[in-house]
Design a protein around this motif. Structure first.
Motif, mmCIF file in Angstrom:
data_model
loop_
_atom_site.group_PDB
_atom_site.id
_atom_site.type_symbol
_atom_site.label_atom_id
_atom_site.label_comp_id
_atom_site.label_asym_id
_atom_site.label_seq_id
_atom_site.Cartn_x
_atom_site.Cartn_y
_atom_site.Cartn_z
ATOM 1 N N TRP A 270 0.826 -1.215 0.000
ATOM 2 C CA TRP A 270 0.000 0.000 0.000
ATOM 3 C C TRP A 270 0.855 1.257 0.000
ATOM 4 O O TRP A 270 0.431 2.303 -0.492
ATOM 5 C CB TRP A 270 -0.958 -0.003 1.192
ATOM 6 N N THR A 301 -1.048 -4.031 7.230
ATOM 7 C CA THR A 301 -2.419 -3.675 7.608
ATOM 8 C C THR A 301 -3.392 -4.455 6.734
ATOM 9 O O THR A 301 -3.090 -4.757 5.575
ATOM 10 C CB THR A 301 -2.692 -2.168 7.440
ATOM 11 N N GLN A 302 -4.554 -4.747 7.301
ATOM 12 C CA GLN A 302 -5.579 -5.450 6.525
ATOM 13 C C GLN A 302 -6.129 -4.575 5.396
ATOM 14 O O GLN A 302 -6.824 -5.084 4.513
ATOM 15 C CB GLN A 302 -6.718 -5.910 7.438
ATOM 16 N N SER A 303 -5.840 -3.296 5.425
ATOM 17 C CA SER A 303 -6.281 -2.418 4.333
ATOM 18 C C SER A 303 -5.339 -2.487 3.131
ATOM 19 O O SER A 303 -5.585 -1.819 2.121
ATOM 20 C CB SER A 303 -6.371 -0.974 4.829
ATOM 21 N N ARG A 307 -6.315 -0.949 -0.539
ATOM 22 C CA ARG A 307 -5.602 0.244 -1.014
ATOM 23 C C ARG A 307 -4.895 -0.035 -2.337
ATOM 24 O O ARG A 307 -4.862 0.830 -3.217
ATOM 25 C CB ARG A 307 -4.595 0.703 0.045
ATOM 26 N N LEU A 339 -14.237 -4.834 6.034
ATOM 27 C CA LEU A 339 -13.506 -3.584 6.308
ATOM 28 C C LEU A 339 -14.261 -2.352 5.823
ATOM 29 O O LEU A 339 -14.012 -1.238 6.293
ATOM 30 C CB LEU A 339 -12.134 -3.618 5.631
ATOM 31 N N ALA A 345 -10.742 2.267 7.364
ATOM 32 C CA ALA A 345 -10.170 1.093 6.701
ATOM 33 C C ALA A 345 -10.594 1.081 5.238
ATOM 34 O O ALA A 345 -11.580 1.697 4.856
ATOM 35 C CB ALA A 345 -10.630 -0.184 7.391
ATOM 36 N N ARG B 162 -4.205 -5.560 18.366
ATOM 37 C CA ARG B 162 -4.975 -6.177 17.277
ATOM 38 C C ARG B 162 -6.066 -7.081 17.857
ATOM 39 O O ARG B 162 -7.181 -7.141 17.346
ATOM 40 C CB ARG B 162 -4.075 -6.997 16.358
ATOM 41 N N TYR B 425 -18.737 -10.556 8.236
ATOM 42 C CA TYR B 425 -18.832 -9.142 7.857
ATOM 43 C C TYR B 425 -18.842 -8.195 9.059
ATOM 44 O O TYR B 425 -18.998 -6.994 8.882
ATOM 45 C CB TYR B 425 -20.084 -8.916 7.006
ATOM 46 N N ARG B 427 -17.369 -6.548 12.762
ATOM 47 C CA ARG B 427 -16.152 -6.217 13.511
ATOM 48 C C ARG B 427 -16.567 -5.489 14.795
ATOM 49 O O ARG B 427 -17.629 -4.869 14.848
ATOM 50 C CB ARG B 427 -15.250 -5.279 12.700
ATOM 51 N N ASP B 461 -2.236 3.235 12.121
ATOM 52 C CA ASP B 461 -3.110 2.822 11.023
ATOM 53 C C ASP B 461 -4.253 1.975 11.588
ATOM 54 O O ASP B 461 -4.155 1.453 12.703
ATOM 55 C CB ASP B 461 -2.271 2.011 10.014
ATOM 56 N N VAL B 462 -5.310 1.820 10.796
ATOM 57 C CA VAL B 462 -6.446 1.019 11.275
ATOM 58 C C VAL B 462 -6.078 -0.447 11.488
ATOM 59 O O VAL B 462 -6.732 -1.158 12.243
ATOM 60 C CB VAL B 462 -7.632 1.069 10.287
ATOM 61 N N LYS B 463 -5.086 -0.895 10.805
ATOM 62 C CA LYS B 463 -4.625 -2.285 10.888
ATOM 63 C C LYS B 463 -5.745 -3.241 10.563
ATOM 64 O O LYS B 463 -5.730 -4.345 10.555
ATOM 65 C CB LYS B 463 -4.049 -2.597 12.275
#
Lengths: 433, 463
Positions: A270, A301-303, A307, A339, A345, B162, B425, B427, B461-463
């Motif tokens: 990203w 990151t999971q994003s 991205r 996300l 996110a 996390r 879906y 969180r 970051d949102v991670k």
């Protein structure tokens, strides 16, 4: 055909069983389905899928079933192309920790780039059965690098219950850079890059007939194998995570202009997404890495996937090894959709997420348009699900590969049936089979 | 080395732990002083005492959400009241909201107790997972009852945040690894960022004791023994016999190993036994009978479905994954219906992670296990499945009197999910620990950033 029209959803499972037994199993049609094409588009409700002679004829809305093909009303169930896993070890081990059963590591012998996983593929392996029961019908299989930065040549396989698993042998070469490559090359990235460049030059010399065997680092077989890479005939998968390492890999094209590179890993992709997109290099990423597992993944990151996709990069998720099973890809893709509901996110749309485990890995694996999509001419890999395929509670009801209905049983399913109860009043469990 | 197959990771981990232990005399700074923090002070009677105290929170009313209370109950359009760190009352839409309560609309959302992971190595095997951080296996002797996992925990492990933000985890047990037959004491933590481990320790939680069956101790000690399962049992039985002698004596000579074993024999320390195979679990139950202790939970119990009756009768929980399979011989008979079959037999199910990644998605793992059961005709209600992640682990960790369900007087550890927690879906939207909001997905500052992450790529970051 009129009889088929009268079947209801409650008879659905029985109908599929009888279809499998019939002589024309490869001519299939399903109507009233929630159809997923796999190309990134959103699901189509009330759709139809037609398969003839093992190939997809048509799928989507406003598709007419040819008069000579019986059809099944699936009452809204989801139908997708078979899932494609971009990198996994399906079919090359029985038990991970049992080394004799395990071909997942290239070994410490004299050969590296020349290694060819195809002869090790076992179509009867339990992971093959678990993969297809989970809706995975195609996969790219590769070993781990061990003796050098080159792990060898991976294969594209199908998971069908037949002896013919290898669809495409020597489909790509795999090289590990970053921290792992550094370790394999002698302890630093510097060493890995010298090793890589030297190997490419020797391969080029080998192809040109100017290779000097006694002076060379590579074995003859490795030099011959890398010829296909340096001439661009075989894709080079490069495992790399750190943003700066990615930039260096993207720059390799200046030195070796024919290299056809795929990035593998790219946790920090990203951070350089625009560069990756501009280079037109696809990525096979882990969907959910979000920890600084090591120093080359500080930005994980999971994003990452979302991205990169937003920047125009072609991204497949996959890389399923060890205790993970290939069918997990649906859960990973579903998480990327999730996300979208997390402020800040970056996720994927449902259609984009499904494409990361169907058409995109197919394309990266060199079977684009043939697998991972329900389009005319594609293989008849059809999965019918008991719900939204990206939801964790969902599983395939039926799986077809090349239009052939597949068995979904395994060692696991047999254990499940044996232990439905613990009754041993008449005979021990060993007689319950 | 981006991603290694798990079996390689495990081998490397054990190897590097052994190497580390060989040079442990070169270890770094000592533990931070805890004496100036919190409400409890360390004393010889309670070494390394918890200094945790709750962070401030506002009296809060969560209204309109579907509530799974963790004890098997579901309330649609529920109301959850909490104040001063405790649950005040849980009820339906008609429950009166006292003055001064902040009202949070949970319409379309879900509330559960905080998720509890009974099997974690966060802090002991933190990320970055470099050799210098491999502090989870004191792999220098087949039995090391003298070691305490808390002395290895690095509170700056980014994995804790996390687990909080993505997994809604509010409490977790950190266990020593499985290299040893007797790996040492576990520690139970509240998932709050802290400068010291003492600042995370769950007040009043009993200690656990990690034991391991089967392949791992055999492999690690193959050259010096025990090298077989019969060797494993011989070493265990002799160790228990010696411990009993110590426990029955005056206990005046301090012996850290035997103090722990005596604590187990006294019933004060709870046994958590890594054990995959059904036949081997049955042997352990007999060994426990012989030695005079109780097994609280089998961990990684992939074959529990074969002996659900024995486990019910022995009142032992099975802490399991949903569907890990095939990475070693003793995992070969793992099936995704395990949880449902254990539940059907009337025995206790816990879904655990043993993974810095898996701990972020225990809710999804429970959902997978539930669905696998449903497909074979075992239907288990959602509210019951949530218990696998809350009250059941709390019970097996000895903290069910304080947390694990939404009941008046218990700690206000809870998660507001942005959708059904049994869906991929969904969180966590907000997470409270003792009534303090420690994660809020809509507030980038309500997200912990560990010391390690400061100034690094991706900070915050949102991670």
């Amino acid at each position: 055909m009129n009889i088929a029209r009268t079947f209801t959803a409650t008879l659905f499972a029985g109908l599929l069983a009888s279809t499998a037994a019939s002589a024309n199993a490869q001519d299939l049609a399903f109507t009233n389905a929630t159809v997923v094409i796999g190309d990134g588009s959103e699901p189509i409700s009330g759709g139809t899928v037609v398969v003839r002679g093992g190939k997809v004829v048509a799928a989507g809305a406003n598709v007419t079933v040819p008069a000579d093909i019986p059809y099944t009303d699936v009452a809204g169930r989801w139908i997708t192309p078979g899932l494609v896993v971009a990198l996994t070890d399906v079919g090359i081990y029985d038990v991970g920790a049992v080394s004799g059963s395990n071909d997942t590591s290239g070994g410490s012998g004299p050969f590296n780039a020349a290694l060819d996983i195809a002869p090790a593929i076992n179509p009867e392996a339990q992971q093959m059965k678990l993969a297809r029961a989970g809706g995975v019908t195609r996969a790219s299989v590769v070993t781990n690098a061990r003796g050098s930065i080159f792990a060898g040549q991976g294969a594209v396989v199908d998971t069908g219950a037949d002896p013919d698993a290898v669809m495409k042998a020597r489909a790509f070469q795999y090289v590990e850079l970053g921290e792992g490559g550094a370790r394999l090359a002698g302890g630093s990235r510097v060493a890995a890059h010298v090793y890589l460049r030297n190997a490419m030059r020797e391969a080029r010399a080998f192809a040109a007939g100017t290779w000097e065997g006694e002076e060379a680092m590579l074995t003859r077989a490795d030099a011959a194998a890398l010829g296909a890479v340096v001439s661009g005939k075989q894709r080079l998968y490069v495992e790399v995570e750190r943003a700066s390492d990615i930039r260096i890999v993207l720059g390799l094209g200046r030195e070796f202009p024919k290299l056809d590179i795929v990035l593998v890993g790219a946790s920090e992709g990203w951070m350089v997404a625009n560069d990756i997109a501009a280079a037109g290099v696809p990525v096979i990423a882990d969907a959910l890495d979000d920890l600084p597992q090591n120093f080359e993944q500080l930005g994980a990151t999971q994003s990452n996937v979302g991205r990169m996709v937003d920047a125009g990069v072609e991204v497949s998720i996959g890389r399923i090894f060890g205790e993970e099973i290939p069918a997990y890809v649906t859960q990973y893709a579903g998480n990327l959709v999730a996300l979208n509901n997390v402020p800040g996110a970056t996720g994927l749309t449902w259609g984009e997420a499904f494409a990361t485990i169907s058409s995109v890995p197919a394309k990266i694996s060199g079977i684009g348009g043939k697998a991972g999509v329900l389009k005319a001419g594609a293989v008849g890999d059809i999965v019918i699900w008991d719900g939204d395929p990206l939801e964790v509670s969902t599983a395939p009801v039926s799986v077809y590969i090349d239009g052939v209905k597949q068995p979904l049983d395994s060692h696991q399913s047999r254990l499940r049936e044996r232990y439905r109860d613990l009754d041993e009043s008449d005979l021990p469990k060993a007689y319950d089979w | 080395m981006g991603k290694l197959p798990m079996h390689y990771r495990a081998l490397l981990t054990l190897g590097s732990a052994a190497a580390l232990a060989a040079c442990s005399a070169t270890g770094g700074a000592g533990p931070a002083s805890a004496s100036d923090e919190g409400t409890e002070t360390a004393s010889p009677a309670v070494p390394f005492a918890s200094t945790y105290s709750a962070y401030p929170g506002a009296p809060t009313a969560l209204v309109g959400a579907t509530v799974f209370d963790g004890a098997g109950n579901r309330i649609d359009n529920g109301t959850v009241l909490f104040a001063d760190g405790k649950v005040v009352e849980v009820g339906g839409a008609s429950l009166a909201i006292p003055d001064g309560y902040t009202r949070i609309d949970g319409t379309g959302k879900y509330v559960t107790p905080g998720i509890i992971d009974i099997h974690s190595h966060l802090g002991d095997y933190p990320t970055p997972s470099v050799a210098a951080h491999a502090d989870g296996n004191e792999a220098t002797s087949p039995t090391t009852p003298e070691v305490w996992a808390e002395h290895s925990v690095w509170p700056q492990d980014p994995g804790f945040s996390r687990a909080l933000a993505n997994g809604g985890v509010t409490s977790l047990q950190i266990l020593p690894g499985s290299a040893n037959l007797m790996g040492g004491r576990s520690v139970t933590l509240k998932n709050v960022p802290s400068r010291t481990v003492q600042g995370m320790k769950f007040p009043g939680a009993p200690y656990g004791f990690k034991m391991a069956c089967g392949e791992n101790p055999k492999r690690v000690y193959s050259s010096r023994g025990p090298s077989t399962r019969m060797g494993n049992f011989a070493v265990n039985r002799q160790t228990w016999a010696d411990a009993k002698e110590y426990a029955d004596g005056d206990r005046e000579n301090r012996n850290l190993a035997k103090e722990t074993l005596a604590g187990v024999l006294d019933g004060d320390i709870l046994v958590h036994n890594h054990c995959y195979r059904a036949d081997e679990m049955a042997q352990v139950l007999d060994m426990a009978k012989e030695a005079g202790y109780k097994v609280t939970a089998f961990h990684h119990a992939v074959e529990s479905y074969k002996i659900g009756d024995l486990l019910r009768e022995a009142d032992v929980c099975s802490a399991i994954w949903a569907d890990w399979w095939g990475f070693k011989m003793e995992a070969y008979d793992g099936i995704p219906e395990n949880a449902a079959l254990i539940h059907q037999a009337g025995a206790c199910v816990i879904v655990h992670s043993d993974s810095a990644n898996g701990i972020q998605r225990l809710n999804q793992e429970a959902a997978k296990a539930q669905a696998s059961g449903a497909r074979m005709g075992i239907n288990i209600a959602d509210a019951e499945v949530i218990r696998w992640l809350t009250l059941n682990p709390a019970k097996a960790m000895g903290i069910d009197g304080q947390t694990g369900s939404l009941e008046a007087g218990k700690m206000a550890d809870m998660v507001l999910w942005n959708g059904d927690p049994l869906s991929v879906y969904s969180r966590p939207e907000k997470v409270w620990v003792d009534g303090a909001m420690l994660f809020d997905s809509s507030d980038s500052k309500r997200r912990p950033v560990s010391d390690f992450e400061l100034g690094q790529p991706g900070e915050g970051d949102v991670k």
